[in-house]
Design a protein around this motif. Structure first.
Motif, PDB file in Angstrom:
ATOM      1  N   SER A 403       0.827  -1.213   0.000  1.00  0.00           N
ATOM      2  CA  SER A 403       0.000   0.000   0.000  1.00  0.00           C
ATOM      3  C   SER A 403       0.859   1.261   0.000  1.00  0.00           C
ATOM      4  O   SER A 403       0.552   2.240  -0.688  1.00  0.00           O
ATOM      5  CB  SER A 403      -0.927   0.005   1.229  1.00  0.00           C
ATOM      6  N   ILE A 404       1.953   1.242   0.763  1.00  0.00           N
ATOM      7  CA  ILE A 404       2.819   2.432   0.827  1.00  0.00           C
ATOM      8  C   ILE A 404       3.490   2.662  -0.515  1.00  0.00           C
ATOM      9  O   ILE A 404       3.575   3.796  -1.003  1.00  0.00           O
ATOM     10  CB  ILE A 404       3.872   2.281   1.950  1.00  0.00           C
ATOM     11  N   VAL A 405       3.990   1.587  -1.157  1.00  0.00           N
ATOM     12  CA  VAL A 405       4.614   1.717  -2.479  1.00  0.00           C
ATOM     13  C   VAL A 405       3.595   2.261  -3.478  1.00  0.00           C
ATOM     14  O   VAL A 405       3.901   3.118  -4.315  1.00  0.00           O
ATOM     15  CB  VAL A 405       5.172   0.363  -2.955  1.00  0.00           C
ATOM     16  N   SER A 439       9.410   8.046   8.016  1.00  0.00           N
ATOM     17  CA  SER A 439      10.762   7.888   7.479  1.00  0.00           C
ATOM     18  C   SER A 439      10.777   6.914   6.302  1.00  0.00           C
ATOM     19  O   SER A 439      11.553   7.083   5.360  1.00  0.00           O
ATOM     20  CB  SER A 439      11.726   7.415   8.569  1.00  0.00           C
ATOM     21  N   LEU A 440       9.905   5.876   6.305  1.00  0.00           N
ATOM     22  CA  LEU A 440       9.814   4.957   5.166  1.00  0.00           C
ATOM     23  C   LEU A 440       9.383   5.709   3.907  1.00  0.00           C
ATOM     24  O   LEU A 440       9.929   5.485   2.821  1.00  0.00           O
ATOM     25  CB  LEU A 440       8.817   3.831   5.483  1.00  0.00           C
ATOM     26  N   LYS A 441       8.407   6.612   4.047  1.00  0.00           N
ATOM     27  CA  LYS A 441       7.951   7.392   2.890  1.00  0.00           C
ATOM     28  C   LYS A 441       9.067   8.284   2.346  1.00  0.00           C
ATOM     29  O   LYS A 441       9.223   8.441   1.130  1.00  0.00           O
ATOM     30  CB  LYS A 441       6.733   8.245   3.273  1.00  0.00           C
ATOM     31  N   ILE A 442       9.862   8.880   3.262  1.00  0.00           N
ATOM     32  CA  ILE A 442      10.990   9.723   2.827  1.00  0.00           C
ATOM     33  C   ILE A 442      11.987   8.885   2.028  1.00  0.00           C
ATOM     34  O   ILE A 442      12.480   9.299   0.978  1.00  0.00           O
ATOM     35  CB  ILE A 442      11.677  10.373   4.045  1.00  0.00           C
ATOM     36  N   ILE A 443      12.301   7.673   2.523  1.00  0.00           N
ATOM     37  CA  ILE A 443      13.244   6.787   1.825  1.00  0.00           C
ATOM     38  C   ILE A 443      12.717   6.439   0.431  1.00  0.00           C
ATOM     39  O   ILE A 443      13.429   6.573  -0.566  1.00  0.00           O
ATOM     40  CB  ILE A 443      13.473   5.495   2.638  1.00  0.00           C
ATOM     41  N   LEU A 444      11.460   5.989   0.347  1.00  0.00           N
ATOM     42  CA  LEU A 444      10.902   5.563  -0.938  1.00  0.00           C
ATOM     43  C   LEU A 444      10.777   6.722  -1.918  1.00  0.00           C
ATOM     44  O   LEU A 444      11.010   6.562  -3.120  1.00  0.00           O
ATOM     45  CB  LEU A 444       9.531   4.905  -0.724  1.00  0.00           C
ATOM     46  N   ARG A 445      10.410   7.927  -1.407  1.00  0.00           N
ATOM     47  CA  ARG A 445      10.324   9.091  -2.296  1.00  0.00           C
ATOM     48  C   ARG A 445      11.682   9.409  -2.915  1.00  0.00           C
ATOM     49  O   ARG A 445      11.800   9.678  -4.103  1.00  0.00           O
ATOM     50  CB  ARG A 445       9.784  10.314  -1.531  1.00  0.00           C
ATOM     51  N   ILE A 541      18.642  -1.823  -3.044  1.00  0.00           N
ATOM     52  CA  ILE A 541      18.069  -2.930  -2.263  1.00  0.00           C
ATOM     53  C   ILE A 541      17.920  -2.483  -0.814  1.00  0.00           C
ATOM     54  O   ILE A 541      18.897  -2.244  -0.114  1.00  0.00           O
ATOM     55  CB  ILE A 541      18.970  -4.174  -2.351  1.00  0.00           C
ATOM     56  N   LEU A 542      16.671  -2.349  -0.388  1.00  0.00           N
ATOM     57  CA  LEU A 542      16.340  -1.868   0.949  1.00  0.00           C
ATOM     58  C   LEU A 542      15.920  -3.058   1.812  1.00  0.00           C
ATOM     59  O   LEU A 542      14.967  -3.761   1.493  1.00  0.00           O
ATOM     60  CB  LEU A 542      15.210  -0.843   0.867  1.00  0.00           C
TER      61      LEU A 542
END
Length: 551
Positions: A403-405, A439-445, A541-542
């Protein structure tokens, strides 16, 4: 009504300093300070009425800090005769609603409705109607939901509250959208959008225009949808800027408090030294032994103070080095962006004069790319600075990765379309990870933004997970773009908090985004690795910890 009652109570209990401070911080929405002083008051409180207001302050503070279980516990410590019971029961219902206990939440919302009518608290009554209607949506009882949401709308229109009316239209639109009643949903989405023009809240303007973009996309009106989406992004930018101003003001406030506490500490040390000197003089008459002991004590204090000063100097030097590094990045990269924007605007003016419309469209797109790059740099700088100064708040929770992706893909949809990039999201829908969501959203953005920036037109970006038997989930962001050599990869993955340039090419940038991703992944208990070859694309690769029940 609430402010009036609390003001009366602060006068009634003006001798209770901790209560007065708790009430003041509550009205200022400083939830942490409210919790501190309300607890201090409760530790010495003997008045039952006063204790109830302290529990009310604590319940509301925990709710706005999203600690819903703690909020429920505090509110249940107040009696049914509590003067602010109508508001208390509404917030209590909202807290329980977050826990998905819909029937229990409905009970408190309806209790709030009855008490609001009894006390003629119109504002709380509108909130109660909204809470009841929303809960009925979750319970799939749409007729009842419609009844209360229409009551909410009528009351807000009667009181001429534009902000609340805008929200009412939006809630009704979502209700009809849930039932596939598209005509009614679109009607209320439009009403919400028109009303949002008269409100000051950026988030309502953003949500209203974003809803209209989705409506027009569903109707295949992509040109209108793009206009609404750009408007939504404009309000999002305004909201981000407002949040940054508030964050900076809060940081300055904390810095001022720290400086004041430092001054107090210095005064205490000075007073302690004076006391030591007086004691030394007093006990000098007792003989050489007492004088020797006093001298050793004074010397020990001086050594201790010298160590403290030395450690503070080292820390200050580190902060100065970080500051200089930030200034260097800002002066170099922002100057480059502003200069590029300046040159592009000159060309834009010439194109307007010569009516060269094909070049005009190209220059407008170029300006948008430059502005977005400068904004991303500033956003990353803010988060990086907060991370270095330990001001960034982390709250880990179970997150549905797919969902976040999907959300991040939606935010970058226009950029993907502009470069004709094929995007593929094959993340497993069964994966849940235990991380801090922001912080996950910041990383993916950052990772998706880099993948788009370094991809060729008509390229392809894939995001997928690799199944492993460990307690970690491996998420791969793969592009078919420029790629990088092994020296660049080594510099990016070097274990250092300092920033580093990744090369001389202007497109490569500062490396700040990758450093931010790497440190935030580490903060979440994970890691970031890179696989890449020049002109053959890149794999980011996260690795992040899985939620226990999913592991």
């Amino acid at each position: 009504m609430e402010k009036k009652i609390l003001h009366q109570k602060s006068i009634e209990f003006k001798e209770e300093k901790n209560f007065v401070k708790a009430q003041s911080f509550y009205l200022k929405k400083d939830w942490d300070s409210t919790l501190v002083y309300s607890m201090k008051q409760l530790s010495i409180c003997k008045n039952k009425s006063l204790a109830e207001y302290c529990h009310y302050f604590r319940g509301a503070s925990f709710y706005y800090k999203k600690l819903y279980k703690e909020a429920e516990k505090e509110f249940l410590l107040t009696s049914n005769s509590f003067q602010l019971s109508s508001i208390k029961n509404f917030i209590l219902g909202a807290s329980i609603l977050e826990s998905r206990d819909y029937n229990k939440a409905l009970f408190y919302f309806k209790l709030s409705e009855l008490l609001s009518i009894k006390s003629n608290n119109i504002e709380c009554l509108t909130d109660a109607y909204n809470g009841i209607g929303t809960t009925y949506i979750f319970l799939k009882q749409f007729d009842k939901a419609e009844k209360y949401l229409l009551k909410n709308l009528q009351l807000n229109k009667k009181t001429k509250n534009e902000d609340r009316t805008c929200t009412s239209y939006m809630n009704l639109a979502n209700l009809y959208y849930e039932q596939y009643k598209d005509d009614l949903a679109i009607f209320y989405f439009k009403k919400s959008y028109e009303t949002s023009k008269n409100v000051k809240a950026f988030d309502k303007k953003r949500d209203a225009s974003k809803n209209m973009a989705v409506v027009e996309e569903n109707r295949n009106n992509y040109k209108e949808a793009l206009t609404y989406r750009k408007e939504s992004e404009k309000w999002q930018d305004s909201l981000n800027n407002q949040n940054k101003v508030w964050a900076l003001a809060d940081y300055e406030k904390k810095y001022a408090v720290a400086q004041k506490q430092k001054q107090i500490s210095v005064l205490k040390i000075e007073n302690k030294l004076k006391d030591t000197q007086r004691n030394t003089m007093f006990y000098s008459v007792l003989g050489l032994l007492s004088l020797l002991i006093g001298g050793v004590y004074v010397y020990g204090q001086k050594v201790k103070n010298a160590k403290i000063i030395l450690s503070q100097k080292v820390r200050l030097d580190e902060l100065n080095a970080t500051k200089d590094q930030l200034f260097s990045i800002v002066s170099h990269d922002l100057r480059s962006s502003v200069n590029a924007l300046k040159n592009s605007n000159t060309k834009l003016t010439n194109s307007l004069q010569t009516k060269n419309y094909s070049e005009l469209n190209q220059l407008l797109n170029q300006n948008s790319v430059i502005a977005n790059g400068a904004y991303s740099l500033l956003d990353n700088l803010l988060h990086w600075a907060l991370l270095q100064t330990k001001q960034l708040y982390f709250h880990k929770d179970s997150v549905h990765l797919f969902s976040i992706v999907q959300q991040i893909e939606y935010n970058y949809k226009s950029l993907l379309i502009d470069k004709a990039i094929t995007f593929e999201n094959t993340v497993s829908k069964n994966d849940f990870i235990f991380v801090d969501l922001d912080s996950l959203k910041i990383i993916l953005r950052n990772l998706l933004d880099n993948a788009i920036k370094f991809s060729h037109e008509n390229g392809k970006i894939s995001i997928y997970t690799i199944e492993t038997n460990t307690n970690f989930c491996q998420l791969v962001i793969q592009d078919t773009g420029l790629g990088m050599d092994q020296n660049t990869i080594a510099n990016l993955l070097e274990d250092s908090e300092a920033l580093a340039k990744k090369g001389n090419s202007e497109i490569i940038g500062t490396g700040l985004g990758i450093q931010l991703c790497k440190q935030m992944a580490k903060k979440n208990g994970g890691s970031l690795t890179i696989e890449s070859e020049l002109n053959k694309g890149t794999k980011m690769i996260l690795s992040l910890p899985k939620t226990e029940q999913n592991g």
